[in-house]
Design a protein around this motif. Structure first.
Motif, PDB file in Angstrom:
ATOM      1  N   PRO A   1      10.610 -16.413 118.349  1.00  0.00           N
ATOM      2  CA  PRO A   1      10.450 -17.876 118.298  1.00  0.00           C
ATOM      3  C   PRO A   1      11.557 -18.566 119.094  1.00  0.00           C
ATOM      4  CG  PRO A   1      11.444 -17.090 116.272  1.00  0.00           C
ATOM      5  CD  PRO A   1      11.186 -15.871 117.123  1.00  0.00           C
ATOM      6  N   LEU A   2      11.340 -18.744 120.370  1.00  0.00           N
ATOM      7  CA  LEU A   2      12.406 -19.237 121.255  1.00  0.00           C
ATOM      8  C   LEU A   2      12.873 -20.639 120.887  1.00  0.00           C
ATOM      9  CD1 LEU A   2      10.904 -17.968 124.640  1.00  0.00           C
ATOM     10  CD2 LEU A   2      12.739 -16.922 123.291  1.00  0.00           C
ATOM     11  N   VAL A   3      11.960 -21.506 120.514  1.00  0.00           N
ATOM     12  CA  VAL A   3      12.314 -22.902 120.222  1.00  0.00           C
ATOM     13  C   VAL A   3      12.220 -23.199 118.733  1.00  0.00           C
ATOM     14  CG1 VAL A   3      11.808 -25.324 120.728  1.00  0.00           C
ATOM     15  CG2 VAL A   3      11.517 -23.587 122.515  1.00  0.00           C
TER      16      VAL A   3
ATOM     17  N   VAL B   1       4.834 -31.756 115.473  1.00  0.00           N
ATOM     18  CA  VAL B   1       6.031 -31.265 116.162  1.00  0.00           C
ATOM     19  C   VAL B   1       6.189 -29.769 115.936  1.00  0.00           C
ATOM     20  CG1 VAL B   1       8.545 -31.469 116.356  1.00  0.00           C
ATOM     21  CG2 VAL B   1       7.154 -33.510 115.931  1.00  0.00           C
ATOM     22  N   LYS B   2       5.977 -29.343 114.708  1.00  0.00           N
ATOM     23  CA  LYS B   2       6.088 -27.924 114.373  1.00  0.00           C
ATOM     24  C   LYS B   2       5.099 -27.095 115.181  1.00  0.00           C
ATOM     25  CE  LYS B   2       6.455 -24.958 110.281  1.00  0.00           C
ATOM     26  NZ  LYS B   2       6.380 -24.935 108.796  1.00  0.00           N
ATOM     27  N   ASP B   3       3.883 -27.575 115.310  1.00  0.00           N
ATOM     28  CA  ASP B   3       2.873 -26.854 116.089  1.00  0.00           C
ATOM     29  C   ASP B   3       3.250 -26.797 117.567  1.00  0.00           C
ATOM     30  OD1 ASP B   3       1.428 -26.518 113.783  1.00  0.00           O
ATOM     31  OD2 ASP B   3       0.089 -28.225 114.146  1.00  0.00           O
ATOM     32  N   PHE B   4       3.810 -27.900 118.078  1.00  0.00           N
ATOM     33  CA  PHE B   4       4.218 -27.943 119.483  1.00  0.00           C
ATOM     34  C   PHE B   4       5.339 -26.943 119.752  1.00  0.00           C
ATOM     35  CE2 PHE B   4       7.075 -29.687 122.763  1.00  0.00           C
ATOM     36  CZ  PHE B   4       6.201 -29.711 123.843  1.00  0.00           C
ATOM     37  N   LEU B   5       6.335 -26.901 118.867  1.00  0.00           N
ATOM     38  CA  LEU B   5       7.451 -25.975 119.047  1.00  0.00           C
ATOM     39  C   LEU B   5       6.988 -24.525 118.924  1.00  0.00           C
ATOM     40  CD1 LEU B   5      10.236 -27.785 116.959  1.00  0.00           C
ATOM     41  CD2 LEU B   5       9.947 -27.800 119.442  1.00  0.00           C
ATOM     42  N   ALA B   6       6.018 -24.296 118.043  1.00  0.00           N
ATOM     43  CA  ALA B   6       5.544 -22.922 117.811  1.00  0.00           C
ATOM     44  C   ALA B   6       4.839 -22.343 119.038  1.00  0.00           C
ATOM     45  CB  ALA B   6       4.609 -22.892 116.610  1.00  0.00           C
ATOM     46  N   LYS B   7       4.389 -23.203 119.944  1.00  0.00           N
ATOM     47  CA  LYS B   7       3.693 -22.714 121.133  1.00  0.00           C
ATOM     48  C   LYS B   7       4.613 -21.897 122.037  1.00  0.00           C
ATOM     49  CE  LYS B   7       0.259 -26.437 121.272  1.00  0.00           C
ATOM     50  NZ  LYS B   7      -0.253 -27.615 122.027  1.00  0.00           N
TER      51      LYS B   7
END
Length: 538
Positions: free
Chosen positions: A353-355, A319-325
């Motif tokens: 970091p928008l999300v 999840v962290k990697d997905f949000l970091a995109k």
């Protein structure tokens, strides 16, 4: 390209460092002595920082303005983005009266305000620090204490002082992770040393909190639950940071501290009426007799449960990697700065970091809160806009202070101060936490202070024959004690409890505790650099 100079004033490191401290000294004097409103002091301090950058350091005005703009944007996003959304959640619960239900629930847990300060400011505040950081723990803890009936000034002071022990491992370990990255030291090693310093603060802070709430009587009557809470917090933080995970240190510590506190029989005893009258101003005992339906109690806890759940899910690696995109990284316009060694500084590039930022996650929790407690979408938007309006002066203060910090960093003023302290030789072990304290006082962030001075501490340690891991950790551990006097955190605390413009009064109340605890940390680091406490290090 603008190349930073370490000794721009008469080729003297000492004189240059003295000039470099003028912006921060200006802000602190205007707040604490002149009692000027924080947003005015912040703007004047920014002007002094820009003048020093241009006149003393030779930084072009265009690049100075660009650096200040970057700092202001960082103040807006992510810092104020977190605070605005956290207070928005609070405003919605007040509107639906669910905050009254939450207050009564905490009151039934223990109606002793000294125990409430430990539960709310120390334990729950530490949990919020673990998940969010960046001012949210101070803001939410302070308003909860006010809702429990605390005097606003006392609530703000308690929230600020409590927000010390968990800071080094806050925001899922971001400060120590950053420290490891900039120093090149292993994360496990850095975290283990910090985990042998800040837990010692956790033993002291709960005792200090009950003293702040109720003076000597509070210390005399509640020292046992305070000490048990602090010991459990310290033990869990030490164990997690050394043997489990730095990212989980504060979560485990907060839960352990709260559990141990509630296990102490004396913590559940009702407070005597003289204590309540002396400490509180707004809560009536009969108010706690009102019965609240269980579903409404669950709804009252829902906002904070949602915050904990959403932040926890966001830390799961996939999840962290997905949000970091969604993070946007780009070259900051009109800025081309190199350090004294000629290498470009990190400030030339800006990440948005928008999300994957605490404010957006709190916003999601707020949307869920509106649905759970029954706030119509139109009303929720209206409350959000009202929150921004309420914080308008705080927004101006935080953006100006962060602009000041960025100008000091990019022009080389902060580096000059850092090298001056690092040149202390034999006294470096004592001054190392002071450097971290100064960095957080300027930036309001232990993460920023570690990024600014972490590598410098390691270099100075190697030149002095001291442990690089010890001084790197000392930067972070000393830094946590500068957070309570940072202008941006003073502003957040004042805005949360309705004391806008009273930042100077708050500074005078917390500064002695900040300096006193800093002295304790300096002595700990000195001891750990010798045979006296050297056995504590891994």
């Amino acid at each position: 390209m603008y190349v930073q100079q370490l000794e721009p004033v008469a080729d003297s490191l000492g004189l240059s460092a003295l000039i470099a401290t003028l912006p921060l000294l200006t802000v602190l004097v205007l707040l604490g002595v002149v009692r000027m409103k924080a947003h005015h002091a912040g703007l004047i301090g920014l002007g002094v920082a820009a003048l020093v950058a241009w006149a003393a350091y030779g930084m072009p005005l265009g690049q100075t303005a660009s650096g200040a703009a970057q700092g202001a944007l960082f103040g807006l996003f992510p810092i104020l983005w977190i605070v605005v959304n956290a207070l928005w959640v609070y405003r919605m619960t007040v509107r639906t009266r669910h905050f009254d239900i939450l207050r009564r629930s905490f009151g039934r847990l223990s109606d002793d305000p000294r125990i409430q300060a430990l539960v709310v400011a120390f334990c729950f505040g530490a949990l919020l620090e673990a998940l969010a950081g960046f001012g949210a723990p101070v803001a939410i803890s302070a308003v909860m204490l006010v809702a429990l009936g605390f005097d606003p000034v006392k609530a703000a002071v308690v929230a600020l002082v409590a927000n010390t022990a968990p800071v080094a491992f806050g925001a899922m370990g971001t400060p120590v992770v950053t420290l490891a990255q900039v120093t090149g030291l292993p994360l496990d090693t850095v975290a283990s040393v910090v985990g042998r310093q800040t837990p010692l603060l956790a033993l002291v802070v709960p005792l200090l909190l009950v003293f702040l709430v109720d003076g000597r009587r509070g210390l005399r009557e509640t020292w046992v639950p305070a000490l048990v809470c602090g010991f459990a917090f310290a033990a869990a933080q030490f164990a997690a940071s050394n043997y489990v995970s730095a990212q989980l240190a504060d979560i485990g510590a907060a839960l352990a501290g709260a559990g141990a506190l509630m296990a102490v029989p004396s913590a559940r005893k009702p407070a005597t009426e003289p204590v309540r009258v002396a400490v509180l101003t707004g809560v009536r005992s009969e108010d706690l007799d009102q019965d609240d339906p269980r579903p409404e109690i669950l709804r009252a806890y829902a906002p904070y449960a949602l915050i904990v759940a959403i932040f926890s899910v966001a830390q799961i690696p996939p999840v962290k990697d997905f949000l970091a995109k969604a993070t946007q990284t780009f070259d900051w316009p009109f800025l081309n700065v190199a350090g004294p060694d000629g290498d470009p500084v990190g400030g030339n590039v800006f990440s948005l970091p928008l999300v994957a930022t605490g404010g957006t996650l709190v916003l999601l929790a707020g949307v869920g809160t509106a649905a759970v407690i029954g706030v119509h979408a139109r009303v929720a938007v209206k409350e959000w806009l009202a929150t921004v309006h309420e914080l308008r002066f705080a927004i101006l203060t935080v953006t100006s202070v962060l602009a000041l910090a960025y100008v000091m960093n990019l022009s080389g003023q902060a580096a000059t101060i850092g090298h001056f302290v690092a040149a202390a030789g034999a006294g470096l072990a004592f001054l190392s936490p002071v450097l971290g304290w100064f960095g957080v006082a300027v930036s309001g962030s232990d993460t920023s202070a570690n990024a600014l001075f972490g590598a410098l501490q390691v270099t100075a340690a190697q030149q002095s024959g001291l442990s690089p891991e010890l001084l790197a950790a000392a930067n972070s551990s000393g830094g946590v004690l500068g957070k309570m006097i940072s202008p941006q955190n003073l502003t957040i605390a004042c805005a949360a409890v309705g004391l806008a413009g009273k930042e100077g009064d708050l500074l005078r109340k917390v500064l002695p505790w900040s300096l006193g605890l800093l002295l304790v940390m300096c002595l700990i680091v000195v001891g750990q650099s010798t045979v006296v406490l050297g056995w504590m290090l891994p």
